[in-house]
Design an enzyme around this catalytic site. Structure first.
Site, PDB file in Angstrom:
ATOM      1  N   LYS A 119       0.839  -1.201   0.000  1.00 43.07           N
ATOM      2  CA  LYS A 119       0.000   0.000   0.000  1.00 43.07           C
ATOM      3  C   LYS A 119       0.876   1.252   0.000  1.00 43.07           C
ATOM      4  O   LYS A 119       0.609   2.213  -0.720  1.00 43.07           O
ATOM      5  CB  LYS A 119      -0.938  -0.018   1.219  1.00 43.07           C
ATOM      6  CG  LYS A 119      -2.092  -0.989   1.044  1.00 43.07           C
ATOM      7  CD  LYS A 119      -2.805  -1.307   2.340  1.00 43.07           C
ATOM      8  CE  LYS A 119      -3.797  -2.460   2.107  1.00 43.07           C
ATOM      9  NZ  LYS A 119      -4.321  -3.029   3.349  1.00 43.07           N
ATOM     10  N   ASP A 151     -12.185   2.230   3.814  1.00 43.31           N
ATOM     11  CA  ASP A 151     -12.690   0.948   3.305  1.00 43.31           C
ATOM     12  C   ASP A 151     -14.168   0.749   3.638  1.00 43.31           C
ATOM     13  O   ASP A 151     -14.688  -0.366   3.547  1.00 43.31           O
ATOM     14  CB  ASP A 151     -11.852  -0.225   3.838  1.00 43.31           C
ATOM     15  CG  ASP A 151     -11.774  -1.376   2.830  1.00 43.31           C
ATOM     16  OD1 ASP A 151     -12.298  -1.210   1.706  1.00 43.31           O
ATOM     17  OD2 ASP A 151     -11.218  -2.428   3.160  1.00 43.31           O
ATOM     18  N   GLN A 203      -5.385  -1.952   9.614  1.00 42.75           N
ATOM     19  CA  GLN A 203      -5.096  -3.235   8.970  1.00 42.75           C
ATOM     20  C   GLN A 203      -5.616  -4.395   9.829  1.00 42.75           C
ATOM     21  O   GLN A 203      -5.302  -4.490  11.014  1.00 42.75           O
ATOM     22  CB  GLN A 203      -3.571  -3.355   8.753  1.00 42.75           C
ATOM     23  CG  GLN A 203      -3.140  -4.597   8.020  1.00 42.75           C
ATOM     24  CD  GLN A 203      -3.597  -4.627   6.559  1.00 42.75           C
ATOM     25  OE1 GLN A 203      -3.477  -3.658   5.825  1.00 42.75           O
ATOM     26  NE2 GLN A 203      -4.133  -5.762   6.131  1.00 42.75           N
TER      27      GLN A 203
END
Ligand code: NDP
Length: 302
Positions: free
Chosen positions: A55, A127, A99
């Site tokens: 990322k 997200d 994460q």
């Protein structure tokens, strides 16, 4: 003999990254600060470390500012909360990604991963995992969508655009999915559930399957679009899959010999007239590209 047509996620992701980079260049050319992504990594999970490194690399390619906050696996609940609250208040942070998975010691009956995700400000929830943003995905009013389902939809639209590699990412049209039948295998909050709503909002007729579903091999019959997101290799083979079907394999499974495979029995499709994503090189790169796209969208929203 026919062959499947491979849907090249690596190529499409590259196109998407190019489009995101152009947007960031435009922002920076106006003497504005670059969009910023903050990633919180808790513990020593090797796979998570690789994902986070990828990322960071992609953010750099897009000229997106990125910061990774690394916390030890024995971090307290309060310290993790504090980290999230600080990032919520930081004016220069546009997008926050926690994460997953979190280390087991942080999880209890009262405080699971959903609890920590719920602390992220919805305006920075890259997200779409807060309940607020999930609600907006539910009613189709969200300005961003979860990264993996968004990448899956891009791959479907690209396939319905005849996999035309000459066009730019932004000129790929949203396919008309009215009258199309879709099967999604997997009902997680990260992939299956939001994807089912996104396809439903696009007028597809959606069937959901999960670990308690019987006769999956029968259920694939007559489906125009099949998406698998289970983490279960060789879930089904090409039998009953209709000619011309689009198969998107989200699953990532590591076999004992170290080989990475998806959920589908890929070999069984080798003489099938269908469109299929490879693993690796299908959904994975699209997920990261969609993350970069979402960072820029959140920046613009703010
Ligand atoms: P979860 O474990 O949260 O969910 C898995 C889902 O699959 C569940 O709904 C489960 O059913 C269902 N399932 C499991 N086994 C079967 C089976 N034999 N038949 C039918 N359904 C089954 O996983 P995620 O959604 O987070 O991830 C799924 C896969 O996708 C994993 O391999 C993961 O690594 C991969 N992934 C890949 C990404 C990418 O970018 N390529 C991004 C995210 C995930 P039930 O609800 O009944 O338990």
């Amino acid at each position: 003999m026919t062959n499947p047509t491979i849907i090249d996620g690596t190529f499409l992701a590259m196109k998407k990254i190019e489009a995101v980079r152009e947007q960031v260049e435009k922002i920076c050319s106006q003497s504005l600060r670059a969009p910023k992504l903050a990633v919180i990594l808790v513990g020593d999970n090797e796979a998570s470390k690789i994902y986070v490194r990828n990322k960071e690399k992609k953010a750099k390619e897009c000229f997106i500012d990125s910061e990774t906050i690394i916390l030890p696996s024995d971090v307290s609940k309060e310290e993790l909360e504090e980290t999230i609250f600080k990032l919520n208040l930081d004016e220069k942070v546009d997008a926050i990604l926690l994460q997953l998975p979190l280390p087991q010691n942080l999880i209890s009956d009262s405080f699971d991963e959903k609890y920590f995700l719920s602390l992220i400000s919805p305006s920075k929830d890259v997200d779409c995992l807060t309940s607020f943003n999930q609600g907006r995905v539910f009613n189709g009013s969200s300005s961003i969508y979860p990264c993996t389902p968004q990448g899956v939809l891009n791959l479907i639209d690209f396939t319905y655009s005849d996999l035309d590699t000459s066009i730019s990412f932004d000129s790929i049209k949203s396919a008309n999915l009215a009258g199309k039948s879709a099967l999604i295998v997997g009902r997680s909050l990260l992939v299956g559930k939001p994807l089912s709503l996104m396809l439903l909002n696009r007028n597809a007729t959606v069937t959901m399957a999960h670990s308690k579903t019987q006769n999956l091999q029968d259920l694939v019959k007559d489906k125009d679009i099949i998406v698998t997101a289970t983490g279960y290799p060789k879930l089904f083979n090409s039998q009953n899959v209709k000619d011309g079907a689009i198969l998107i394999d989200v699953g990532i499974n590591k076999l004992e010999n170290g080989k990475l495979v998806g959920d589908l029995d890929f070999e069984s499709f080798k003489n099938k007239d269908c469109y299929i994503t490879p693993v690796p090189g299908g959904v994975g790169p699209m997920t990261i590209a969609s993350l970069m796209e979402n960072v820029v969208k959140l920046y613009k929203n703010r």
